[in-house]
Enzyme design. Structure first.
Site, PDB file in Angstrom:
ATOM      1  N   GLN A  43       0.815  -1.215   0.000  1.00 51.33           N
ATOM      2  CA  GLN A  43       0.000   0.000   0.000  1.00 51.33           C
ATOM      3  C   GLN A  43       0.842   1.254   0.000  1.00 51.33           C
ATOM      4  OE1 GLN A  43      -1.461   0.703   4.420  1.00 51.33           O
ATOM      5  NE2 GLN A  43      -1.602  -1.486   3.922  1.00 51.33           N
ATOM      6  N   HIS A  82       0.013   5.791   0.701  1.00 53.79           N
ATOM      7  CA  HIS A  82      -0.959   6.766   1.184  1.00 53.79           C
ATOM      8  C   HIS A  82      -0.800   8.077   0.417  1.00 53.79           C
ATOM      9  CE1 HIS A  82      -1.537   3.849   4.277  1.00 53.79           C
ATOM     10  NE2 HIS A  82      -0.333   4.028   4.779  1.00 53.79           N
ATOM     11  N   GLU A 115       3.208   8.164   8.428  1.00 56.68           N
ATOM     12  CA  GLU A 115       3.108   7.312   9.607  1.00 56.68           C
ATOM     13  C   GLU A 115       4.484   6.892  10.118  1.00 56.68           C
ATOM     14  OE1 GLU A 115       2.210   2.926   7.711  1.00 56.68           O
ATOM     15  OE2 GLU A 115       0.572   4.384   7.714  1.00 56.68           O
ATOM     16  N   HIS A 155       4.733   0.295   0.800  1.00 56.23           N
ATOM     17  CA  HIS A 155       5.192  -0.474   1.945  1.00 56.23           C
ATOM     18  C   HIS A 155       4.218  -1.586   2.277  1.00 56.23           C
ATOM     19  CE1 HIS A 155       2.475   2.560   3.644  1.00 56.23           C
ATOM     20  NE2 HIS A 155       2.247   1.706   4.646  1.00 56.23           N
ATOM     21  N   ARG A 183      -4.208   0.407  -2.317  1.00 60.50           N
ATOM     22  CA  ARG A 183      -3.590  -0.919  -2.253  1.00 60.50           C
ATOM     23  C   ARG A 183      -3.104  -1.366  -3.631  1.00 60.50           C
ATOM     24  NH1 ARG A 183      -8.176  -0.829   0.825  1.00 60.50           N
ATOM     25  NH2 ARG A 183      -7.841  -1.089   3.065  1.00 60.50           N
TER      26      ARG A 183
END
EC number: 5.3.1.8
Length: 408
Positions: free
Chosen positions: A105, A107, A142, A277, A296
């Site tokens: 995935q 982001h 993140e 990642h 994804r």
């Protein structure tokens, strides 16, 4: 102890909050239950425990029917402070436990998320629809800190190393695709290769994945490997594991292009927008911008939108995704949405709200001065408190291990 009655807490009060369990198929039936002292194995895999105010799964104020989202919405000035950028908590803190690989995935950036969220709203796609890409309008950088040895694929490996790996594997069936490398631009080479692999017909993917897995098993069986090739065993091992879990999935091929990292407890990785990642196995503390947006690219039965993933993906190689921290336990992240500090030791440190304090080992002690006198909470592993901006001086110490999540 703080007041956990059903009445609304004071706006300047430190309050206990309960993490919200998320049950995903890749989760563990033992890790989070063991950490929090609950019976195990659990009935369903427990993948994440959320501590925050995301609308999808806000934390509950312990002993009440109110959520942290309710508390913040009712008093954004008192909870988040007068200098906040918006009326929502900018971060989401999680405990994460992976027994098998998460989806491959990436982001979006904040602008991409805002545009995608508006576009899907205009198209009438429900927020809970399985084909929804954007469930909010925020980006999602993140940071993950390992609590156990934690294996991950994180960002594209420098291309010269990937070429060494592919040359050593020497999979004949891949030769026509790896010939795409060599344009002189690492970013464009990686884009071309990923686009090719992810777009292959299912039958061709299945053949290639099988051939790659067989050759990776051969690499793992080799003896007398030279030190300059020892690193290849890690990505080869992950490719074999993923091929067993997801036969015929292009994510197995793409995994060979990514940095294979095994974090030791206390080590961390930071992932910015667009970096591809997949977490493979382990338990950790994760903090991110307050978002649930995921594009994804494989290793999942969930919705995959290849064109949108390719649009948001950053193909720049990452030499080392491991995130440093300073002597005080603060992790160095290049974003203003969140900060994270690990607390070890009985010497108290001062915490300014808005913040979430989470215990993960031993006792994590939180103390503050209220109008009625000195108050405190002793947090066991998996327990947390919310510290609002108006709470005044709050101090935290830990006989084991705790974390403080803050807004930048």
């Amino acid at each position: 102890m703080s007041d956990n009655s059903g009445t609304a807490p004071a706006t300047d009060s430190v309050i206990r909050i309960d993490g919200t369990i998320r049950n995903y198929s890749w989760g563990s039936r033992t890790a989070l239950a063991d950490l929090t002292g609950r019976p195990l194995p659990t009935e369903h895999p427990e993948a994440e425990m959320w501590f925050g105010a995301h609308p999808a799964a806000p934390s509950r104020v312990t002993g009440t029917d109110r959520s942290l989202l309710d508390v913040i919405t009712a008093d954004p000035d008192g909870q988040l402070g007068g200098h906040r950028r918006s009326d929502r908590l900018p971060f989401l803190l999680k405990l994460l436990a992976a027994d098998q690989a998460l989806s491959l995935q990436a982001h979006p950036t904040r602008q991409q998320a805002q545009e995608g969220f508006a576009r899907e709203n205009a198209a009438g796609i429900a927020l809970t629809a399985p084909n929804r890409n954007y469930r909010d309008d925020n980006h999602k950088p993140e940071l993950l800190v390992a609590l156990t040895p934690f294996a991950a694929l994180a960002g594209f490996r420098p291309l010269h190393l990937t070429r060494e790996l592919l040359d050593h594997l020497a999979v004949p069936e891949l030769a026509w695709t790896t010939s795409l490398l060599g344009s002189g631009s690492d970013d464009e080479d990686l884009r071309a290769l990923v686009t090719t692999w992810i777009s292959l017909p299912s039958a061709t993917k299945k053949q290639l994945v099988k051939a790659v897995a067989e050759r990776c098993r051969g690499l793992l069986a080799e003896t007398g490997a030279t030190p300059d090739r020892d690193w290849m065993r890690g990505p080869a091992s992950v490719a074999v594991e993923l091929a067993d879990q997801y036969p015929g999935d292009s994510g197995v091929l793409i995994s060979l292009l990514l940095n294979h990292v095994v974090l030791q407890p206390g080590q961390a990785i930071f992932l910015s927008a667009g970096q591809l990642h997949a977490y493979v196995r382990g338990t950790g503390v994760e903090i991110m911008a307050n978002s649930d947006n995921v594009l994804r690219g494989g290793l999942t039965t969930k919705h995959i939108d290849v064109p949108e993933l390719m649009r948001v993906m950053d193909f720049s190689p990452v030499a080392d995704p491991v995130c440093p921290r300073d002597s005080s336990g603060r992790f160095s992240v290049p974003v203003s949405d969140f900060g994270l500090r690990e607390i070890r030791g009985t010497t108290p440190v001062t915490v300014d709200g808005p913040a979430v304090v989470l215990g993960v080992a031993g006792d994590t002690d939180v103390s503050w001065q209220s109008p009625t006198g000195e108050r405190s909470e002793a947090l066991r592993p998996g327990q947390a408190v919310w510290v609002p901006a108006g709470a005044g001086t709050v101090q935290v110490a830990s006989s084991g291990r705790g974390f403080v999540a803050t807004a930048g």
